[in-house]
Each structure stands twice: as C-alpha cells, then as structure tokens.
Design an enzyme around this catalytic site. Structure first.
Site, PDB file in Angstrom:
ATOM      1  N   ALA A  80       0.825  -1.223   0.000  1.00 16.15           N
ATOM      2  CA  ALA A  80       0.000   0.000   0.000  1.00 16.15           C
ATOM      3  C   ALA A  80       0.852   1.263   0.000  1.00 16.15           C
ATOM      4  O   ALA A  80       0.323   2.361  -0.184  1.00 16.15           O
ATOM      5  CB  ALA A  80      -0.925  -0.009   1.216  1.00 16.15           C
ATOM      6  N   GLU A 122       7.527  -2.121  10.000  1.00 16.72           N
ATOM      7  CA  GLU A 122       7.144  -3.502  10.342  1.00 16.72           C
ATOM      8  C   GLU A 122       6.722  -3.587  11.806  1.00 16.72           C
ATOM      9  O   GLU A 122       7.106  -4.502  12.548  1.00 16.72           O
ATOM     10  CB  GLU A 122       8.311  -4.480  10.062  1.00 16.72           C
ATOM     11  CG  GLU A 122       8.882  -4.429   8.666  1.00 16.72           C
ATOM     12  CD  GLU A 122       7.872  -4.803   7.578  1.00 16.72           C
ATOM     13  OE1 GLU A 122       6.845  -5.421   7.893  1.00 16.72           O
ATOM     14  OE2 GLU A 122       8.111  -4.428   6.423  1.00 16.72           O
TER      15      GLU A 122
HETATM   16  N1  LIG Z   1       1.926  -6.584  -6.183  1.00 19.31           N
HETATM   17  C1  LIG Z   1       3.048  -5.850  -6.102  1.00 19.31           C
HETATM   18  N2  LIG Z   1       4.252  -6.435  -6.209  1.00 19.31           N
HETATM   19  C2  LIG Z   1       5.395  -5.709  -6.091  1.00 19.31           C
HETATM   20  N3  LIG Z   1       5.411  -4.378  -5.872  1.00 19.31           N
HETATM   21  C3  LIG Z   1       4.243  -3.756  -5.790  1.00 19.31           C
HETATM   22  C4  LIG Z   1       3.001  -4.462  -5.891  1.00 19.31           C
HETATM   23  N4  LIG Z   1       2.015  -3.579  -5.736  1.00 19.31           N
HETATM   24  C5  LIG Z   1       2.617  -2.369  -5.560  1.00 19.31           C
HETATM   25  N5  LIG Z   1       3.936  -2.478  -5.601  1.00 19.31           N
HETATM   26  C6  LIG Z   1       4.931  -1.398  -5.451  1.00 19.31           C
HETATM   27  O1  LIG Z   1       5.215  -1.250  -4.077  1.00 19.31           O
HETATM   28  C7  LIG Z   1       5.199   0.128  -3.737  1.00 19.31           C
HETATM   29  C8  LIG Z   1       4.866   0.278  -2.270  1.00 19.31           C
HETATM   30  O2  LIG Z   1       5.915  -0.313  -1.536  1.00 19.31           O
HETATM   31  P1  LIG Z   1       6.029  -0.153   0.029  1.00 19.31           P
HETATM   32  O3  LIG Z   1       6.073   1.300   0.391  1.00 19.31           O
HETATM   33  O4  LIG Z   1       7.197  -1.005   0.436  1.00 19.31           O
HETATM   34  O5  LIG Z   1       4.638  -0.776   0.537  1.00 19.31           O
HETATM   35  P2  LIG Z   1       4.269  -1.401   1.958  1.00 19.31           P
HETATM   36  O6  LIG Z   1       5.289  -0.947   2.967  1.00 19.31           O
HETATM   37  O7  LIG Z   1       2.887  -0.880   2.262  1.00 19.31           O
HETATM   38  O8  LIG Z   1       4.252  -2.892   1.764  1.00 19.31           O
HETATM   39  C9  LIG Z   1       4.151   0.685  -4.659  1.00 19.31           C
HETATM   40  O9  LIG Z   1       4.344   2.060  -4.855  1.00 19.31           O
HETATM   41  C10 LIG Z   1       4.376  -0.096  -5.937  1.00 19.31           C
HETATM   42  O10 LIG Z   1       5.374   0.520  -6.736  1.00 19.31           O
HETATM   43  C1  LIG Z   2      -0.155 -10.412   5.774  1.00 21.50           C
HETATM   44  C2  LIG Z   2       1.004 -10.940   6.548  1.00 21.50           C
HETATM   45  C3  LIG Z   2       2.276 -10.436   6.332  1.00 21.50           C
HETATM   46  N1  LIG Z   2       3.324 -10.915   7.040  1.00 21.50           N
HETATM   47  C4  LIG Z   2       4.672 -10.395   6.776  1.00 21.50           C
HETATM   48  C5  LIG Z   2       5.080 -10.397   5.334  1.00 21.50           C
HETATM   49  C6  LIG Z   2       6.072  -9.282   5.242  1.00 21.50           C
HETATM   50  O1  LIG Z   2       7.351  -9.817   5.590  1.00 21.50           O
HETATM   51  C7  LIG Z   2       5.593  -8.298   6.309  1.00 21.50           C
HETATM   52  C8  LIG Z   2       4.810  -7.140   5.753  1.00 21.50           C
HETATM   53  O2  LIG Z   2       5.615  -6.315   4.961  1.00 21.50           O
HETATM   54  P1  LIG Z   2       5.122  -4.984   4.201  1.00 21.50           P
HETATM   55  O3  LIG Z   2       6.239  -4.007   4.447  1.00 21.50           O
HETATM   56  O4  LIG Z   2       3.830  -4.534   4.807  1.00 21.50           O
HETATM   57  O5  LIG Z   2       4.995  -5.322   2.770  1.00 21.50           O
HETATM   58  O6  LIG Z   2       4.743  -9.040   7.178  1.00 21.50           O
HETATM   59  C9  LIG Z   2       3.147 -11.896   8.005  1.00 21.50           C
HETATM   60  O7  LIG Z   2       4.111 -12.320   8.679  1.00 21.50           O
HETATM   61  N2  LIG Z   2       1.888 -12.394   8.215  1.00 21.50           N
HETATM   62  C10 LIG Z   2       0.807 -11.961   7.536  1.00 21.50           C
HETATM   63  O8  LIG Z   2      -0.320 -12.466   7.790  1.00 21.50           O
END
Ligand SMILES: Nc1ncnc2c1ncn2[C@@H]1O[C@H](COP(=O)(O)OP(=O)(O)O)[C@@H](O)[C@H]1O
Ligand SMILES: Cc1cn([C@H]2C[C@H](O)[C@@H](COP(=O)(O)O)O2)c(=O)[nH]c1=O
Length: 234
Positions: free
Chosen positions: A36, A110
């Site tokens: 997100a 995280e």
């Molecule tokens: N399904 C996906 N697989 C890989 N990268 C994605 C996907 N959907 C979105 N992204 C990328 O990941 C970015 C967000 O990364 P990040 O800030 O690390 O998200 P979060 O911390 O919420 O997991 C988005 O701006 C997009 O470029």
């Molecule tokens: C939904 C879900 C996620 N996790 C883990 C997977 C990733 O390592 C992090 C989330 O990372 P992001 O920065 O938000 O992309 O959490 C998990 O352990 N269990 C879950 O149910």
C-alpha cells in the site's frame, strides 16, 4: 474543620502550559495491507523531517530480512539505513543515551512484529518528547488484528490507512491474501507469498486457499498413515 490539601502538587514539575516533563511528543500511525506504500510514506516523512534539520532514526524489526539487513527497503527499491532490532526496548541502549537525547523523530517499520510497541511509543512520545512515526500491518492474512499495531491507536495524534490495488481486479485493496498453504501468523515474504486484494477477492481467495490447504492436509495425513503402515516392513 480540617483544611483540605491536595496530596499531589500539580505545580512543582509542570511547565507554563501545565505539562509534566517533555510531553510535546507525537505519535503518527500508518497502516494498510502489503504494497500500500506504508514504508514509502514513512520514508518520505522521515526524509522531510531530516531535511528540516531534525535528528531522525528508523528502526525496523530484525525479523524482516527480505531485501536488506540494516536498511528499510520499499517494494519498489527505495532504501534508507535503519536499526534492525528484535525489540524496541533495546533501541536506546544500542543508539546511546546521549544520541537518544538529541533525537527528534523515530520511525518504526514492520511495527506488527514488535511486542513492546505500546510501551515504547508511550515512553518516547509522552516522556521523552519524541515524534514517533509508526508503519505496520493493521491485519494479518486472515484480517485478524496483527501484533500491537491497533493497541497504539489510542496513543496516536493521526492514523492513516493506505490502500493498494487489488491484483485481481484493480479496485482499491484493503487486505492481504496469502498465496501459500502456510497457516502460521508470521511468515516473512513479498510478492512471492502475498498479494493485495479488495474485499470480494479476499473472501473468494480465502475460500480457494482454505480448500487447497485442506486438500494438502488430507494428502499429508494419507501419506503419513501410508508411511506408518509401511514402517515395520522397512
Ligand atoms: N503486487 C506488487 N508487487 C510488487 N510491488 C508492488 C506491488 N504492488 C505495488 N507495488 C509497489 O510497491 C510500492 C509500495 O511499496 P512499500 O512502500 O514497500 O509498501 P508497503 O510498505 O505498504 O508494503 C508501490 O508504490 C508499488 O510501486
Ligand atoms: C499479511 C502478513 C504479512 N506478514 C509479513 C510479510 C512481510 O514480511 C511483512 C509485511 O511487509 P510490508 O512491508 O507490509 O509489505 O509481514 C506476516 O508475517 N503475516 C501476515 O499475515
């Protein structure tokens, strides 16, 4: 008649705004499903605070070993050095008392993996006057409250829920679907294991995944009983 006296003095350790100690800290919480943009938003905020001359530090859970050990890394590759720690209570000691005193802004990524999140935020914002920016998952792959992230909402100045795009239909995604049969709550992974989904595709996807998990489980039971039956022969 005995005169009434306050048993606690409100004036001795308060400043002119009536605040005890340094209570000018803040707590900002960023939640949402995976992909997100939570880490991106955290990074943007920390960089802008740093550019405004404030002392900043970022902490992430040492459980997250996906892209780098001592950096937070977004899913699209943006990077920033950080402290990778198993818990938040060890931060002050590791960072050093003097350096901690000078710190203005602490980012936490995280956050769902830190059990001591509530106590750390309370202490850092209420007592030490820090601005704490927290990013983490509000829910796990089954949409259950994850770790202590929701517990800190009552401490927060602001709460932002970000959304991703549903990988199956392109609508706004509020949830994370796990694509594997693993059922333990904590499972580190990226796009290989998880995808962001809308409500409809989370419900449908869960039904499909549950069916797949139970087929795998019954296969496992059958092969276990086959191995047990075969054991005396071997
Ligand atoms: N399904 C996906 N697989 C890989 N990268 C994605 C996907 N959907 C979105 N992204 C990328 O990941 C970015 C967000 O990364 P990040 O800030 O690390 O998200 P979060 O911390 O919420 O997991 C988005 O701006 C997009 O470029
Ligand atoms: C939904 C879900 C996620 N996790 C883990 C997977 C990733 O390592 C992090 C989330 O990372 P992001 O920065 O938000 O992309 O959490 C998990 O352990 N269990 C879950 O149910």
């Amino acid at each position: 008649m005995a005169s009434f006296k306050h048993s606690i003095s409100l004036s001795s350790s308060t400043d002119r705004d009536g605040l005890i100690g340094r209570a000018s800290g803040e707590v900002h919480v960023i939640v949402g499903p995976m992909f997100a943009g939570k880490t991106t938003a955290l990074l943007r905020r920390i960089k802008s605070e740093g550019n405004n001359g404030r002392n900043v530090a970022i902490i992430k859970s040492s459980k997250d070993t996906r892209y780098a050990i001592n950096s937070i890394v977004t899913h699209d590759g943006a990077k920033f050095p950080c402290w990778a720690l198993p818990d938040l209570s060890s931060f002050r000691k590791k960072y050093g008392d003097e350096a901690y005193e000078k710190l203005d802004v602490i980012g936490i990524d995280e956050a769902q993996f830190f059990e001591d999140l509530y106590d750390f935020c309370c202490k850092a914002a209420d007592h030490d006057g820090k601005t704490v920016v927290v990013a983490g998952l509000d829910g796990d792959y089954l949409r259950r409250s994850f770790g202590s992230v929701l517990d800190i909402i009552p401490l927060a100045d602001t709460v932002t829920k970000l959304t991703a795009r549903c990988e199956l239909c392109g609508k706004r995604a509020f949830f994370t679907l796990r694509k594997t049969e693993e059922t333990k709550t904590e499972l580190i992974g990226g796009a290989d294991v998880y995808m962001p989904v809308c409500r409809q595709h989370h419900v449908n996807g869960q039904v499909v995944m549950e069916a797949a998990r139970s087929v795998l489980e019954s296969h496992k039971l059958k092969s276990d009983s086959f191995l047990e039956a075969a054991a005396p022969v071997v």
